[in-house]
Scaffold this active site. Structure first.
Site, short mmCIF file in Angstrom:
data_model
loop_
_atom_site.label_atom_id
_atom_site.label_comp_id
_atom_site.label_asym_id
_atom_site.label_seq_id
_atom_site.Cartn_x
_atom_site.Cartn_y
_atom_site.Cartn_z
N GLY A 231 43.09 39.09 35.81
CA GLY A 231 42.90 37.73 36.31
C GLY A 231 41.44 37.43 36.58
CD GLN A 232 36.67 35.75 36.40
OE1 GLN A 232 36.55 36.86 35.89
NE2 GLN A 232 35.97 35.37 37.45
N GLY B 14 37.76 31.88 41.07
CA GLY B 14 36.46 31.41 41.48
C GLY B 14 35.69 32.44 42.29
CG ASP C 72 42.11 26.94 45.29
OD1 ASP C 72 42.45 25.81 44.85
OD2 ASP C 72 41.48 27.76 44.61
#
Length: 671
Positions: free
Chosen positions: A346-347, A349, A464
């Site tokens: 995963g990537q 912020g 978020d």
């Protein structure tokens, strides 16, 4: 050579090699000291222009594109210019961002992020400029790059306090010193390409000055700008500080040393290295001559002590060494095969996530944070300590952290299935979620959020909530991810003002526009997520065709045609009444009025209690930015990612009759 390497060498080699390694370690450990940075984000001046864009046009898309382009340049060169000509609206925008030359790369990025967070207060003005003590940011609707002075907007700020002068002589001496350092810094900047510092070092009574020209003004422009700035700054004396802020430069003097002198620091480090090397050689020769058991034993004992002292960069509390939350950096390196790209799962912020396997066989998820937190290690660990105590079946468990290596790492439980967005929006879906599975995901996410908001000692705002931050385990049970290191606050604090963090399309209007953060911001994001789960569509906040998903569902609700919004993949295999109820709850959560949105506890009750009456929702907010690139609406803007996606406030218009009039005082938190 670090202590651990020296220890390994000592176990394999002779006594004199051991002593040599220890000697070097001792000397360099004593010479090295941590240096705390300062991004200098104090706001010195903010100017907002009076011009406005033509009626019917929005400045937001142009502003967002301009700031993103400037971010890339600042990240690479510490300064950038960029020009946007919007073919859709005809709006022009010229931008300039520059850090002061003495700032480190990280501090530059932090300063730019802070300036970008604050400048949107001027929107929708077509021009604005902000001076922080470490950087400058400006946008305008004409090319201003050659401007060195501006008779209308150039400004000088003098501190309110005068220096602690003993008599008239010392006061006059200080004023003379101000003139001297200001003149010296100005000349140095003109001669060296736009940056100069100067000081009259006198214990407790020194005067320091910094001069910085923008890269766009050239040598002559720099000279003209600083000459005007010098005259203005000198008039501040005998005040403790003075700042001149012109169109093409910044000049400051202060009784406190506020800048970083890299040349001085490099000389000091170089001198220390030479001394250390000389002494190390002498000690090594002595060790070789002695070859005594006593010397070897004493050296080994000393090395062991140093290794313990240097553990975690010498800044981590001793209690952390014994904590079960502390992971060794080398352990997590090995667990992830040294962060092998094939292990990346995963990537986000805040950083990249890797799948890891610990020595005991346990599988974990390891997140590499973009920013090293070594400057606030204690606070970082305290937050991890607090968040790790939060346990709920619908929350991804934070297992601990590592702050001893070159970067900070967070360790989470591993959730085998992918994130929810991949089940909903991928073209080649591995699995189509049926209605029962979707409903369970909605309920589970709601229960997890309700627990964050009030189910533990802390009230936690996620900030978020979106489909990519909801993970699904092997049973498709939802688990909210990335709630670690979010904002925690006590029951007596109604809301807090921070840099904007979140994802466009999911962000509540009051948070997006004013930075007002309450649990109701999470409720709004949850409402958007509910609509996405039921409809199988992303909520693109700004579109040029049919409008956002929120807008679409609201229109169909008013027309009593909600069935048209439901994901076609469900193939009419769902209870129409239950689906309409869930969509209505989603609309309740996305109302413009903060006060009208239900709490997450109430949302859980409405979802699980079939007898509970569902109120009629009011109109949600509609963002006044129809021409923004749709790709922007799913781009995440995180606080830890202050570099390329700096925090951006965006204007929005929504029905005045639906707006909350909350005027609670802001509570400032660590950025």
């Amino acid at each position: 050579m670090n202590p651990m390497q020296a220890l390994a060498s000592a176990e394999k080699n002779t006594t004199w090699v051991l002593f040599f390694s220890i000697s070097i370690t001792i000397i360099f450990s004593s010479l090295l000291s941590p240096c705390l940075s300062d991004p200098r984000i104090t706001e010195a001046s903010l100017y907002c222009g009076t011009g406005r864009p033509p009626a019917g046009t929005s400045l937001i898309p142009t502003f967002v594109k301009e700031m993103e382009s400037l971010s890339q340049g600042v990240n690479t060169h510490h300064w950038a210019t960029h020009f946007v000509n919007s073919s859709t609206t005809g709006l022009l925008m010229y931008g300039l961002a520059q850090c002061h030359q003495d700032l480190s790369h990280t501090d530059c990025l932090l300063c730019y992020a802070a300036s970008r967070t604050r400048l949107p207060r001027c929107l929708p003005a077509v021009s604005a400029r902000i001076y922080l003590d470490g950087c400058f940011l400006r946008y305008d609707n004409y090319s201003f790059y050659g401007e060195s002075t501006d008779p209308v907007h150039d400004k000088v700020n003098c501190s309110a306090e005068s220096g602690p002068f003993h008599d008239e002589t010392s006061r006059l001496k200080f004023m003379a010193d101000v003139g001297l350092v200001v003149g010296s810094a100005t000349r140095a900047a003109v001669a060296s390409g736009g940056f100069g510092v100067a000081a009259t070092a006198k214990a407790g009574e020194g005067v320091y000055a910094l001069a910085q020209c923008w890269k766009t003004v050239g040598v002559e422009g720099c000279r003209a700008c600083l000459e005007k700035a010098s005259v203005a700054a000198k008039k501040c004396a005998p005040k403790r500080e003075g700042r001149s802020m012109n169109a093409g430069c910044y000049l400051r003097y202060s009784m406190d040393k506020f800048y970083s002198d890299e040349r001085e620091e490099e000389k000091r480090r170089s001198s220390s290295r030479r001394r250390g090397l000389t002494i190390a050689i002498v000690l090594a020769a002595a060790a070789f001559a002695m070859l005594s058991l006593f010397g070897a034993y004493a050296a080994y004992a000393r090395l062991t002590k140093i290794k313990a002292a240097r553990h975690n960069l010498g800044q981590v509390p001793f209690s952390l060494n014994k904590s079960s939350l502390s992971f060794k950096y080398e352990t997590l390196e090995r667990a992830t095969d040294y962060f092998n790209p094939s292990r990346k799962i995963g990537q986000g912020g805040a950083g990249s996530v890797f799948k890891g396997t610990l020595q005991n066989g346990k599988t974990v998820a390891v997140k590499r944070l973009i920013f090293n937190t070594s400057q606030w290690v204690d606070e970082f660990f305290n937050e991890v300590n607090l968040i790790s105590g939060i346990q709920h079946k619908n929350l991804v468990k934070l297992l601990g952290c590592s702050i001893e290596g070159p970067e900070s790492l967070l360790v989470y439980e591993y959730v085998p299935n992918r994130s929810l967005d991949q089940f909903l929006f991928e073209k080649n879906k591995v699995q189509i979620l049926n209605w029962k599975q979707r409903f369970n995901i909605v309920v589970g996410t709601a229960e997890g959020l309700a627990y964050l908001h009030g189910g533990s000692k802390l009230r936690i705002i996620h900030r978020d909530i979106k489909s990519s931050n909801v993970l699904l385990d092997e049973n498709l049970t939802p688990k909210i991810a990335d709630f670690g290191l979010v904002r925690c606050f006590g029951a007596d604090k109604t809301h807090l003002s921070t840099g904007i963090a979140g994802t466009l399309g999911y962000m509540a209007p009051e948070y997006l526009v004013r930075g007002q953060l309450t649990e109701k911001a999470d409720v709004y994001s949850f409402g958007v997520l509910v609509l996405e789960i039921v409809c199988g569509r992303r909520n693109c906040a700004f579109t040029q065709d049919s409008g956002s998903l929120l807008h679409t569902v609201w229109k169909l609700y008013k027309l009593d045609r909600l069935a048209e919004a439901i994901d076609p993949c469900l193939k009419n295999e769902f209870p129409a009444k239950d689906v309409a109820k869930v969509l209505q709850i989603g609309l309740l959560c996305t109302q413009a009025s903060v006060a009208l949105r239900p709490s997450m506890d109430v949302v859980v009750s409405m979802l699980t209690n079939k007898e509970k009456e569902i109120p009629i929702p009011n109109q949600p907010p509609f963002l006044n930015a129809s021409v923004l690139d749709p790709a922007s609406s799913t781009r995440s803007y995180s606080t830890q990612s202050l570099v390329s996606n700096a925090l951006t406030k965006v204007e929005a218009s929504y029905s005045s009759s639906e707006m909350s009039s909350s005027n609670s005082s802001d509570v400032q938190t660590r950025k």
